[in-house]
Design a protein around this motif. Structure first.
Motif, PDB file in Angstrom:
ATOM      1  N   THR A 302       0.897  -1.131   0.085  1.00 32.39           N
ATOM      2  CA  THR A 302      -0.100   0.101   0.102  1.00 32.39           C
ATOM      3  C   THR A 302       0.815   1.246   0.038  1.00 32.39           C
ATOM      4  O   THR A 302       1.928   1.180   0.726  1.00 32.39           O
ATOM      5  CB  THR A 302      -0.898   0.085   1.125  1.00 32.39           C
ATOM      6  OG1 THR A 302      -0.212  -0.039   2.440  1.00 32.39           O
ATOM      7  CG2 THR A 302      -1.809  -1.494   1.285  1.00 32.39           C
ATOM      8  N   LEU A 303       0.352   2.263  -0.731  1.00 32.25           N
ATOM      9  CA  LEU A 303       1.203   3.530  -1.113  1.00 32.25           C
ATOM     10  C   LEU A 303       0.434   4.554  -0.557  1.00 32.25           C
ATOM     11  O   LEU A 303      -0.822   4.704  -0.388  1.00 32.25           O
ATOM     12  CB  LEU A 303       1.662   3.638  -2.473  1.00 32.25           C
ATOM     13  CG  LEU A 303       2.413   2.560  -3.193  1.00 32.25           C
ATOM     14  CD1 LEU A 303       2.543   2.690  -4.390  1.00 32.25           C
ATOM     15  CD2 LEU A 303       3.605   2.233  -2.389  1.00 32.25           C
ATOM     16  N   LEU A 308      -2.921   0.599  -4.012  1.00 34.26           N
ATOM     17  CA  LEU A 308      -2.636  -0.737  -3.486  1.00 34.26           C
ATOM     18  C   LEU A 308      -2.171  -1.584  -4.876  1.00 34.26           C
ATOM     19  O   LEU A 308      -2.681  -1.485  -5.751  1.00 34.26           O
ATOM     20  CB  LEU A 308      -3.931  -1.583  -3.033  1.00 34.26           C
ATOM     21  CG  LEU A 308      -4.021  -3.088  -3.035  1.00 34.26           C
ATOM     22  CD1 LEU A 308      -2.771  -3.410  -2.053  1.00 34.26           C
ATOM     23  CD2 LEU A 308      -5.145  -3.623  -2.393  1.00 34.26           C
ATOM     24  N   PHE A 309      -0.856  -2.162  -4.632  1.00 35.78           N
ATOM     25  CA  PHE A 309      -0.267  -2.811  -5.613  1.00 35.78           C
ATOM     26  C   PHE A 309       0.136  -4.180  -5.053  1.00 35.78           C
ATOM     27  O   PHE A 309       0.216  -4.532  -4.087  1.00 35.78           O
ATOM     28  CB  PHE A 309       1.171  -2.273  -6.057  1.00 35.78           C
ATOM     29  CG  PHE A 309       0.858  -1.018  -6.609  1.00 35.78           C
ATOM     30  CD1 PHE A 309       1.355  -0.892  -8.312  1.00 35.78           C
ATOM     31  CD2 PHE A 309       0.574   0.226  -6.312  1.00 35.78           C
ATOM     32  CE1 PHE A 309       1.024   0.238  -9.035  1.00 35.78           C
ATOM     33  CE2 PHE A 309       0.380   1.446  -6.959  1.00 35.78           C
ATOM     34  CZ  PHE A 309       0.798   1.447  -8.368  1.00 35.78           C
ATOM     35  N   ILE A 310       0.084  -5.337  -5.961  1.00 34.28           N
ATOM     36  CA  ILE A 310       0.233  -6.592  -6.000  1.00 34.28           C
ATOM     37  C   ILE A 310       1.081  -7.137  -6.725  1.00 34.28           C
ATOM     38  O   ILE A 310       0.833  -6.922  -7.982  1.00 34.28           O
ATOM     39  CB  ILE A 310      -1.131  -7.263  -5.861  1.00 34.28           C
ATOM     40  CG1 ILE A 310      -2.151  -6.831  -4.809  1.00 34.28           C
ATOM     41  CG2 ILE A 310      -0.994  -8.842  -5.747  1.00 34.28           C
ATOM     42  CD1 ILE A 310      -3.567  -7.250  -4.830  1.00 34.28           C
ATOM     43  N   SER A 311       2.071  -8.003  -6.455  1.00 33.65           N
ATOM     44  CA  SER A 311       3.061  -8.768  -7.331  1.00 33.65           C
ATOM     45  C   SER A 311       2.513  -9.835  -8.173  1.00 33.65           C
ATOM     46  O   SER A 311       1.556 -10.541  -7.505  1.00 33.65           O
ATOM     47  CB  SER A 311       4.187  -9.144  -6.385  1.00 33.65           C
ATOM     48  OG  SER A 311       3.948  -9.994  -5.482  1.00 33.65           O
ATOM     49  N   ILE A 325       1.453  -4.734  -9.601  1.00 38.16           N
ATOM     50  CA  ILE A 325       0.342  -4.444 -10.473  1.00 38.16           C
ATOM     51  C   ILE A 325      -0.584  -3.764  -9.577  1.00 38.16           C
ATOM     52  O   ILE A 325      -1.036  -4.150  -8.669  1.00 38.16           O
ATOM     53  CB  ILE A 325      -0.129  -5.627 -11.167  1.00 38.16           C
ATOM     54  CG1 ILE A 325       0.913  -6.262 -11.988  1.00 38.16           C
ATOM     55  CG2 ILE A 325      -1.437  -5.218 -12.012  1.00 38.16           C
ATOM     56  CD1 ILE A 325       0.434  -7.793 -12.840  1.00 38.16           C
ATOM     57  N   GLU A 326      -0.942  -2.638 -10.187  1.00 37.23           N
ATOM     58  CA  GLU A 326      -2.092  -1.752  -9.517  1.00 37.23           C
ATOM     59  C   GLU A 326      -3.546  -2.333  -9.703  1.00 37.23           C
ATOM     60  O   GLU A 326      -3.935  -2.874 -10.458  1.00 37.23           O
ATOM     61  CB  GLU A 326      -2.256  -0.470  -9.724  1.00 37.23           C
ATOM     62  CG  GLU A 326      -2.918   0.413  -9.154  1.00 37.23           C
ATOM     63  CD  GLU A 326      -2.953   2.137  -9.456  1.00 37.23           C
ATOM     64  OE1 GLU A 326      -2.152   2.397 -10.321  1.00 37.23           O
ATOM     65  OE2 GLU A 326      -3.576   3.041  -8.558  1.00 37.23           O
ATOM     66  N   LYS A 364      -7.819  -8.075  -7.925  1.00 36.03           N
ATOM     67  CA  LYS A 364      -7.658  -7.473  -9.039  1.00 36.03           C
ATOM     68  C   LYS A 364      -8.653  -5.938  -9.066  1.00 36.03           C
ATOM     69  O   LYS A 364      -8.410  -5.033  -9.214  1.00 36.03           O
ATOM     70  CB  LYS A 364      -7.812  -8.170 -10.166  1.00 36.03           C
ATOM     71  CG  LYS A 364      -7.035  -9.315 -10.508  1.00 36.03           C
ATOM     72  CD  LYS A 364      -7.294  -9.977 -11.840  1.00 36.03           C
ATOM     73  CE  LYS A 364      -6.366 -11.132 -12.075  1.00 36.03           C
ATOM     74  NZ  LYS A 364      -6.734 -12.183 -12.919  1.00 36.03           N
ATOM     75  N   LYS A 365      -9.825  -6.173  -8.399  1.00 35.26           N
ATOM     76  CA  LYS A 365     -10.640  -5.495  -8.487  1.00 35.26           C
ATOM     77  C   LYS A 365     -11.456  -5.522  -6.968  1.00 35.26           C
ATOM     78  O   LYS A 365     -11.732  -6.486  -6.483  1.00 35.26           O
ATOM     79  CB  LYS A 365     -11.871  -5.626  -9.580  1.00 35.26           C
ATOM     80  CG  LYS A 365     -12.958  -4.389  -9.463  1.00 35.26           C
ATOM     81  CD  LYS A 365     -14.078  -4.565 -10.726  1.00 35.26           C
ATOM     82  CE  LYS A 365     -14.968  -3.265 -10.793  1.00 35.26           C
ATOM     83  NZ  LYS A 365     -14.596  -2.072 -10.951  1.00 35.26           N
ATOM     84  N   PHE A 366     -11.676  -4.167  -6.281  1.00 39.37           N
ATOM     85  CA  PHE A 366     -12.154  -4.323  -4.941  1.00 39.37           C
ATOM     86  C   PHE A 366     -13.676  -3.541  -5.173  1.00 39.37           C
ATOM     87  O   PHE A 366     -13.529  -2.436  -5.895  1.00 39.37           O
ATOM     88  CB  PHE A 366     -11.329  -3.489  -4.086  1.00 39.37           C
ATOM     89  CG  PHE A 366     -10.252  -4.330  -3.467  1.00 39.37           C
ATOM     90  CD1 PHE A 366     -10.160  -4.957  -2.460  1.00 39.37           C
ATOM     91  CD2 PHE A 366      -9.040  -4.568  -4.449  1.00 39.37           C
ATOM     92  CE1 PHE A 366      -9.082  -5.822  -2.153  1.00 39.37           C
ATOM     93  CE2 PHE A 366      -7.820  -5.217  -3.848  1.00 39.37           C
ATOM     94  CZ  PHE A 366      -7.982  -5.965  -2.877  1.00 39.37           C
TER      95      PHE A 366
END
Length: 406
Positions: A302-303, A308-311, A325-326, A364-366
């Protein structure tokens, strides 16, 4: 440069409890102080009385990473999958742990300490009978960890407590003032066994209930970065000597964020040194964790600004950088404080103004969840106990405890 001797054991005589420290440091030891738990009704009254005379202190420090406004959400489309549970205090709740489906502990600011024996439906205040109220309320209990009836509690100012009888009595473990950094986590691993970390990147294990500890890394993060200053990791030269948001996966791998949020580090079992990594973005890192509690399944980040980014799955942790990936999450710019995977597909994120978001496609989508939408405050922690029916809990300010109901 602080160097650890990983094979060295620091021993104490039978009359003293271990004050852990690197083998190269001189320590003075103090006999352990046995603390018994008080479960009478006067505990709650005592805490309430003293609370009126003591200011809240450091609990507000976490609020700096979040905004206090609620992002706009489509109420009709929002889910409501969490239910508020009453707790016997109004202070920030920092951690929760269970050693059975029914028995668990809750810890928080200003000496907040509660126990459940019915799976978290009800919570009773607990207090240490041989600590006076004014002393106890100065502590901020931040970490609690239990396994098979043996438990550990970590607090600030620096305090470590240990129980062998599911919390009926407690022993105070003295800690050396020469410890590199402040204790940041403690994890119960089994009878007499625990793993402890510090803000300087030290990792220790004990197999005799804290009488002696063994270092698991050879040097502090500061020393590692000085040794590899030309590694190419952006921001490493500005390192302040401490880390934040240190987390451990189920197999003992660690990940930590520098206190400035400008790079992060990983440490896997068997490695002697932390490995620094670029954050790959100009935004500051707020928090990081593992996908499904496994470093090899990937990481989330988290930034600032509610990002939110996920590897993408397993990555090469020997490299300075790897891709993130955001995620598609509409926070309106309000901070995300924690993320937790309930399973491979269902992912939860929490943040400022008690906002909650859920993904059903692996992150991927929240979409927005309105369970805490009308409750003032901030959520700081969300966790699921897969070993106990995947029970879920979200923790926040003002004594907020939410239970996952699906």
């Amino acid at each position: 440069m602080m160097v650890f001797k990983s094979a060295a054991l620091v021993l104490l005589g039978a009359s003293a409890t271990m004050a852990f420290a690197p083998a190269s440091l001189q320590t003075s030891t103090t006999s352990g102080v046995s603390l018994s738990m008080s479960s009478d009704d006067s505990c709650d009254d005592r805490r309430a009385f003293v609370s009126k005379t003591v200011t809240a202190g450091a609990a507000a420090s976490m609020a700096s990473m979040v905004n206090l406004a609620t992002p706009e959400a489509a109420e009709a489309a929002a889910s409501k999958m969490w239910k508020k549970v009453a707790v016997p205090f109004e202070d920030t709740v920092y951690d929760i742990d269970f050693d059975s489906p029914d028995h668990g502990y809750l810890v928080g600011a200003r000496g907040a300490f509660a126990e459940t024996n019915d799976g978290g439906n009800t919570w009773e205040p607990r207090s240490f009978s041989n600590l006076d109220a004014e002393e106890e309320i100065t502590y901020r209990f931040q970490v609690v960890s239990f396994k098979d009836g043996e438990g550990w509690v970590l607090g600030k100012p620096t305090l470590m407590l240990h129980t062998k009888d599911a919390g009926k009595s407690w022993e105070r473990i003295p800690l050396s003032p020469k410890l590199p950094g402040e204790p940041t986590s403690i994890l119960a691993l089994g009878p007499g066994q625990a793993e402890m970390t510090t803000s300087s990147g030290a990792v220790y294990i004990t197999d005799n209930a804290g009488r002696n500890w063994k270092a698991q890394v050879k040097e502090t993060i500061d020393a590692t970065l000085n040794r590899i200053s030309s590694s190419g990791v952006s921001g490493a030269s500005y390192y302040t000597g401490s880390i934040i948001n240190q987390v451990r996966d189920a197999d003992g791998a660690y990940m930590a964020v520098s206190s400035r949020g400008n790079f992060f580090l990983t440490l896997e079992p068997g490695q002697d040194f932390w490995i620094p990594h670029n954050r790959g973005t100009p935004r500051r890192i707020q928090n990081m964790g593992f996908i499904e509690d496994d470093i090899h399944k990937g990481q989330w980040m988290t930034l600032n600004g509610g990002k939110l980014f996920i590897s993408p799955g397993d990555v090469d942790l020997s490299k300075d950088s790897f891709n993130f990936i955001e995620a598609d999450i509409k926070t309106g710019g309000y901070g995300i404080t924690d993320v937790s995977y309930r399973n491979e597909k269902e992912v939860w994120a929490v943040g400022g103004s008690n906002t909650m978001y859920v993904s059903f496609d692996g992150g991927k989508k929240f979409s927005f969840d309105k369970s805490a939408n009308d409750i003032p405050g901030n959520l700081y922690n969300v966790k699921f106990f897969k070993e106990f029916g995947n029970a879920g809990w979200a923790l926040g300010s003002n004594g907020l405890l939410l239970r996952y109901v699906g």
